[in-house]
Design a protein around this motif. Structure first.
Motif, PDB file in Angstrom:
ATOM      1  N   PHE A 169       0.813  -1.211   0.000  1.00 12.60           N
ATOM      2  CA  PHE A 169       0.000   0.000   0.000  1.00 12.60           C
ATOM      3  C   PHE A 169       0.852   1.269   0.000  1.00 12.60           C
ATOM      4  O   PHE A 169       0.459   2.281  -0.581  1.00 12.60           O
ATOM      5  N   GLU A 170       2.012   1.226   0.628  1.00 15.29           N
ATOM      6  CA  GLU A 170       2.904   2.382   0.581  1.00 15.29           C
ATOM      7  C   GLU A 170       3.367   2.650  -0.851  1.00 15.29           C
ATOM      8  O   GLU A 170       3.397   3.813  -1.303  1.00 15.29           O
ATOM      9  N   ASN A 171       3.736   1.603  -1.556  1.00 15.66           N
ATOM     10  CA  ASN A 171       4.169   1.762  -2.941  1.00 15.66           C
ATOM     11  C   ASN A 171       3.010   2.155  -3.852  1.00 15.66           C
ATOM     12  O   ASN A 171       3.165   3.003  -4.739  1.00 15.66           O
ATOM     13  N   ARG A 172       1.859   1.570  -3.634  1.00 19.22           N
ATOM     14  CA  ARG A 172       0.670   1.947  -4.401  1.00 19.22           C
ATOM     15  C   ARG A 172       0.332   3.420  -4.168  1.00 19.22           C
ATOM     16  O   ARG A 172      -0.022   4.139  -5.107  1.00 19.22           O
ATOM     17  N   HIS A 173       0.462   3.865  -2.925  1.00 20.23           N
ATOM     18  CA  HIS A 173       0.202   5.266  -2.592  1.00 20.23           C
ATOM     19  C   HIS A 173       1.134   6.183  -3.384  1.00 20.23           C
ATOM     20  O   HIS A 173       0.703   7.201  -3.948  1.00 20.23           O
ATOM     21  N   ARG A 174       2.413   5.836  -3.449  1.00 23.18           N
ATOM     22  CA  ARG A 174       3.388   6.641  -4.191  1.00 23.18           C
ATOM     23  C   ARG A 174       3.037   6.708  -5.676  1.00 23.18           C
ATOM     24  O   ARG A 174       3.060   7.784  -6.292  1.00 23.18           O
ATOM     25  N   VAL A 175       2.715   5.559  -6.247  1.00 26.45           N
ATOM     26  CA  VAL A 175       2.467   5.490  -7.691  1.00 26.45           C
ATOM     27  C   VAL A 175       1.188   6.228  -8.071  1.00 26.45           C
ATOM     28  O   VAL A 175       1.172   7.034  -9.012  1.00 26.45           O
ATOM     29  N   LEU A 176       0.117   5.977  -7.350  1.00 26.06           N
ATOM     30  CA  LEU A 176      -1.147   6.610  -7.700  1.00 26.06           C
ATOM     31  C   LEU A 176      -1.097   8.116  -7.494  1.00 26.06           C
ATOM     32  O   LEU A 176      -1.626   8.886  -8.304  1.00 26.06           O
ATOM     33  N   ASN A 177      -0.438   8.557  -6.447  1.00 30.56           N
ATOM     34  CA  ASN A 177      -0.351   9.989  -6.199  1.00 30.56           C
ATOM     35  C   ASN A 177       0.644  10.676  -7.130  1.00 30.56           C
ATOM     36  O   ASN A 177       0.692  11.919  -7.170  1.00 30.56           O
ATOM     37  N   ALA A 178       1.415   9.912  -7.879  1.00 33.53           N
ATOM     38  CA  ALA A 178       2.303  10.486  -8.894  1.00 33.53           C
ATOM     39  C   ALA A 178       1.571  10.736 -10.207  1.00 33.53           C
ATOM     40  O   ALA A 178       2.155  11.266 -11.144  1.00 33.53           O
ATOM     41  N   GLY A 179       0.293  10.337 -10.274  1.00 37.05           N
ATOM     42  CA  GLY A 179      -0.523  10.670 -11.429  1.00 37.05           C
ATOM     43  C   GLY A 179      -0.759   9.564 -12.434  1.00 37.05           C
ATOM     44  O   GLY A 179      -1.441   9.772 -13.441  1.00 37.05           O
ATOM     45  N   TYR A 180      -0.263   8.361 -12.165  1.00 36.48           N
ATOM     46  CA  TYR A 180      -0.372   7.289 -13.146  1.00 36.48           C
ATOM     47  C   TYR A 180      -1.822   6.827 -13.370  1.00 36.48           C
ATOM     48  O   TYR A 180      -2.136   6.281 -14.429  1.00 36.48           O
TER      49      TYR A 180
END
Length: 254
Positions: free
Chosen positions: A50-61
């Motif tokens: 979830f930490e990695n998913r949070h980073r990726v989704l909030n980066a705009g992907y």
């Protein structure tokens, strides 16, 4: 709107908790989240995911997917949204930020996902640990259910949705995260067939876009994908493809 997942009676809010007439009590945490799950079954998704998913989704992907969802909320007369399988809360928060007057509920079985969703500044989303096979919502209480890259329980969705309510289901398509697959083979697990069998599909929108992945984001993109679970070898990732379909459906006679 809420009901006890144990006895199915309505829940009332008391000091620091929700409680039904049979005294089944569900505490409200300091972060204003509630745990409605009374089993020991664990989610396969942990804090690292979830930490990695949070980073990726909030980066705009996944912004293209969110924008389609927001346009659908504007199209229909929606007052309550249940994000069933909300994970770390990207879509729930995006909806609440854009439409602050909506009642937005984010539900996920994974405690780690809800923990990350509730971190930081209060979003106004009601986050809860819950089971999609036993939703803690009263019958016909929600205008819209959102189900993004997550299992569905159509019997519960139909029970909870108001008459004429909308289901938005987002499913991965053949090219989604293709850069992480070891072959071009795409496994169709029958998600669409199951949806067709249980709902009346109104329309669909397809998203297909390839993004550059800068070096600092590579590890996060790889580790948020179930395709790479339990694989130790890191992939030298230059791009990532987002390929999804947003389905809009209702329940009722076909």
């Amino acid at each position: 709107m809420l009901q006890c997942p144990i006895c199915k009676e309505p829940l009332s809010e008391i000091v620091g908790a929700y409680q039904c007439i049979h005294k089944h009590t569900f505490n409200i945490s300091k972060k204003q989240t509630v745990n409605f799950v009374n089993t020991n079954r664990k989610s396969p998704y942990d804090t690292t995911f979830f930490e990695n998913r949070h980073r990726v989704l909030n980066a705009g992907y996944f912004d293209e997917i969110l924008n389609v969802i927001l346009s659908l909320i504007e199209k229909y007369d929606v007052k309550q949204v249940l994000d069933a399988g909300s994970g770390e809360g990207y879509f729930s928060k995006g909806i609440k930020k854009t439409y602050p007057k909506l009642d937005v509920y984010g539900l996920d079985y994974a405690k780690d996902g809800i923990k990350i969703a509730s971190m930081g500044v209060k979003s106004g989303v009601h986050f809860m640990v819950g089971d999609i096979s036993n939703l803690p919502f009263q019958d016909k209480s929600v205008d819209m259910i959102l189900n993004v890259f997550s299992p569905a329980n159509y019997q519960e969705f139909e029970r909870v949705l108001k008459e004429g309510g909308i289901l938005i289901k987002v499913v991965p398509m053949s090219n989604h995260f293709k850069e992480l697959r070891e072959s071009d083979l795409y496994e169709d697990d029958g998600v669409l067939d199951l949806m067709i069998d249980n709902t009346n599909i109104l329309q669909s929108y397809e998203i297909l876009k390839t993004y550059a992945v800068p070096q600092p984001m590579q590890e996060a993109v790889v580790k948020m994908s179930p395709i790479q679970f339990y694989k130790e070898k890191m992939i030298d990732l230059k791009t990532i493809t987002i390929h999804a379909k947003v389905w809009v459906a209702k329940f009722g006679e076909k």
